[in-house]
Design a protein around this motif. Structure first.
Motif: not given
Length: 756
Positions: A562-565, A586-590, A592-597, A723-725
């Motif tokens: 749910k929360y990892i990119h 620079w890399f994806p990690v979270l 969008e749902k994790a960021c929003d919550e 977002k999420g990076w």
């Protein structure tokens, strides 16, 4: 031997030849031909146990004649009390036409709780070696009259007491035995045979004995500890370790029927190491040949606060099965989840054939709710299957429902386990008081080292039941309520054991106890595919705004999903990693749902620091380069965030800063809020860290304008955060940096100073 005697014998031999000696030597009897063996059994209904018995008989090419099929059972409840006389009466009637065949061998056995482990040739050979006309099975437990124990003949070694579940003998002698029966159908068959055996004159007249060392018959009652599986190349045997024998007939008498079910998962050829599962593809239902898919009632049960419930519903929605064939019944016992169900209902109420919700206001017990769901299928003649699904089951296989239907069992569930644990939705064995006990094969089945379809005594959380079974074998109501058992245990006991009911032609209330019908509905678990996992509902706190964020320890697989990119793993597999400035990665990690919550959680908490130098939250109470922020500690998320750093940031660190092994520890973990009206930027500074991560929590040009980060030493700016990076860069020495102004909207970032 003295020399004189030896010489005398030698001269005698030379004079008369070897024929003198051979003519007096006992000759071994000729083997009894297989066609001279007939198997008789009593079965009034074709239960699962009876079908298994017939399968094992067919495997060894036994000739079986079934007595009493279709008759009303009046022999009492032999599983719990005396009874079984109806079997003797039926055998007596059958023997009248067989008695004249002196060379015919009759094998009379039970069928519901018995399997064959060897063939006719072996059983006839062992019968001949016993050198008696009638041979009964033996056991170490006396039944039904313990007062008769002292009257039994003593035996030096072996089982002492008679068991009536297995008899083998020449037809005339078996006929003489049963012709003495003049009792009622509900009298006890074993007591009848016992009294004959204990009479020395009758025992001698009939030339009777017992199979003391389990050469032919293995009764499991009181002997479970003696029995082991012996795996061969082609088939599996039961070995009695006490007498080093390989019994041919295995009888799950008494309370050992579940252990017989375990043995039946292997014996004689159901599963072995060489070929795996031999019967998994038997009687498969080919859905592609059906004119239309059967209707399925899906019963969803939310009996406690459950993490990731929206994801649960989404997986239900993506099941590969025609939605116009699915009827949905949802029982929700938690007020907290009403918002989730309401949202799902509003979006999907027209997707399913029907959609019924029963909420906490109905105040139903779990057992009552499950009975209600089952009744909806039982009372609907068009309901082909009932699919019960608890909210703590996360199905990852879209084909689950089809795969279960294709297996064509009365009751079957898919194996689901807790991530990384041996906790699953089935038990391989039960203790004497009916609770969990670990079977020898449990771990191998859970870990899918043994793959197949397994007859088991208990399942929960998720299972499929045929609608016809609910309207026949399990037609009695209230299956989920029994004594002090929880609903799942009650259902399983009611399914696998006998069920009392009065037949429509029951003559009187007094005969009710005689009309007990053996159900013995087998329950199966399949691990032939990966189906999904069980979510842990323990310690699920619903007092926060986004409670699933805290599930990184309890349910790591679901948290990650749910929360990892979604592209996080590509950092390692496809090198999805950018270096926009020297030593800035620079890399994806979270997700969008994790960021929003995370943003929602911080705004729900609401106590932003205001970017002041005085800060009681940190050691010394003074912040040199303050930001408008909220610390992870303030919302009780610090240990979860540190675990996130160790699990998902540390591996990236090792990749980009080769040779550096991070401790994955940070004193400062916080979310920063940049707005033009409060704090729009951050002056140049070094971080008090070995390296820093900076994760963008919302979208540029959608949620805010401006923003970014400039590294002074390299005169390099990153003005388009994704977002999420996350940025990752050294903290103390080389990377003096500043936060560029946010000109419009609100920008959120999550920051950690790692290895301070």
């Amino acid at each position: 031997m003295d020399p004189f005697r030896f010489c005398l014998m030698l001269s005698f031999y030379m004079k008369f030849g070897s024929s003198v000696f051979s003519s007096n030597a006992p000759q071994a009897p000729a083997p009894i031909p297989n066609e001279k063996l007939v198997v008789l059994t009593v079965a009034t209904k074709e239960t699962d146990g009876f079908q298994r018995f017939m399968q094992t008989a067919s495997y060894f090419n036994y000739t079986v004649k079934v007595l009493g099929m279709g008759e009303m059972w009046k022999g009492g409840d032999v599983g719990r009390s005396i009874g079984g006389g109806q079997k003797v009466r039926l055998l007596k009637e059958a023997m009248e036409s067989l008695a004249a065949q002196e060379d015919l061998v009759v094998l009379f056995v039970d069928s519901y709780d018995l399997i064959f482990a060897g063939g006719p040739e072996e059983i006839l050979k062992k019968f001949q070696q016993a050198n008696h006309k009638v041979l009964f099975a033996a056991e170490g437990v006396i039944w039904p009259d313990k007062r008769l124990a002292d009257k039994y003949p003593l035996v030096r070694s072996g089982k002492r007491y008679l068991n009536s579940g297995g008899i083998i003998g020449y037809a005339p002698y078996v006929n003489r035995l049963v012709s003495q029966w003049d009792l009622h159908d509900n009298d006890d068959d074993q007591l009848f045979y016992t009294k004959i055996y204990l009479d020395p004159l009758k025992r001698e007249f009939l030339n009777m004995t017992l199979d003391h060392k389990c050469q032919i018959f293995q009764n499991l009652n009181g002997a479970v500890d003696e029995v082991l599986l012996k795996f061969g190349t082609d088939r599996v045997r039961v070995r009695n370790t006490a007498y080093n024998s390989l019994p041919v007939v295995v009888h799950g008498n008494g309370n050992t029927k579940m252990y017989l079910n375990y043995l039946g998962n292997y014996v004689p050829n159901a599963w072995n190491y060489e070929h795996g599962c031999s019967h998994c593809d038997d009687d498969l239902l080919d859905l592609s040949q059906l004119h239309e898919y059967p209707d399925v009632l899906v019963g969803v049960f939310i009996e406690q606060p459950t993490p990731f419930l929206p994801e649960f519903f989404q997986r239900l929605l993506t099941l590969d099965y025609p939605k116009d064939k699915l009827k949905l019944f949802v029982h929700n016992n938690e007020v907290y989840h009403e918002k989730h169900i309401q949202r799902f209902w509003e979006e999907n109420r027209d997707v399913f054939k029907s959609f019924k919700v029963v909420g906490p206001e109905e105040n139903l017990s779990q057992g009552e709710a499950r009975n209600m769901g089952m009744d909806l299928c039982r009372n609907d003649a068009s309901c082909g299957y009932y699919f019960s699904l608890d909210s703590d089951v996360m199905l990852t296989n879209r084909q689950t429902l089809k795969l279960l239907i294709e297996q064509n069992r009365k009751v079957i569930g898919p194996l689901v386990t807790r991530h990384g644990k041996l906790w699953s939705n089935f038990w391989g064995a039960l203790s004497l008081d009916g609770y969990y006990a670990r079977s020898e094969d449990y771990v191998d089945i859970v870990q899918r080292k043994r793959v197949g379809v397994w007859n088991i005594p208990f399942m929960a959380h998720i299972y499929l039941i045929k609608g016809t079974v609910l309207r026949n074998e399990l037609k009695e109501r209230n299956h989920f309520v029994l004594e002090k058992l929880d609903p799942d245990m009650a259902l399983c006991r009611n399914s696998r054991e006998m069920t009392s009911h009065r037949e429509k032609d029951s003559p009187s209330p007094e005969s009710f106890h005689m009309l007990r019908s053996p159900k013995g509905v087998f329950m199966y678990i399949t691990n032939r595919h990966e189906f999904g996992r069980l979510i842990s509902t323990a310690n699920y706190n619903v007092s926060r705004y986004n409670n699933d964020l805290w599930q990184i320890f309890e349910n790591p697989a679901d948290w990650k999903e749910k929360y990892i990119h979604p592209n996080y793993t590509q950092i390692f597999t496809e090198n999805q990693l950018e270096e926009p400035c020297p030593d800035v990665f620079w890399f994806p990690v979270l997700s969008e749902k994790a960021c929003d919550e995370i943003v929602e959680e911080m705004e729900h908490y609401g106590l932003w620091s205001g970017g002041k130098h005085e800060d009681k939250r940190i050691a010394g109470g003074y912040e040199t380069v303050p930001t408008d922020d909220i610390h992870m500690k303030q919302i009780g998320f610090d240990k979860e965030w540190l675990h996130f750093l160790r699990e998902f940031i540390s591996p990236v660190t090792l990749k980009v800063f080769s040779g550096y092994y991070t401790k994955g520890y940070a004193l400062m973990n916080f979310v920063v809020k940049y707005t033009p009206n409060r704090q729009a930027f951050l002056r140049p500074h070094h971080d008090s860290s070995t390296f820093t991560i900076n994760i963008a929590l919302n979208n540029k040009n959608t949620d805010f304008q401006g923003g970014g980060c400039r590294f002074h030493r390299y005169n390099c700016s990153i003005e388009s955060p994704r977002k999420g990076w996350s940025f990752m860069h050294p903290g103390r020495l080389t990377h003096l940096h500043e936060g560029l102004p946010t000109t419009n909207g609100t920008r959120y970032i999550a920051v950690s100073f790692v290895d301070p």
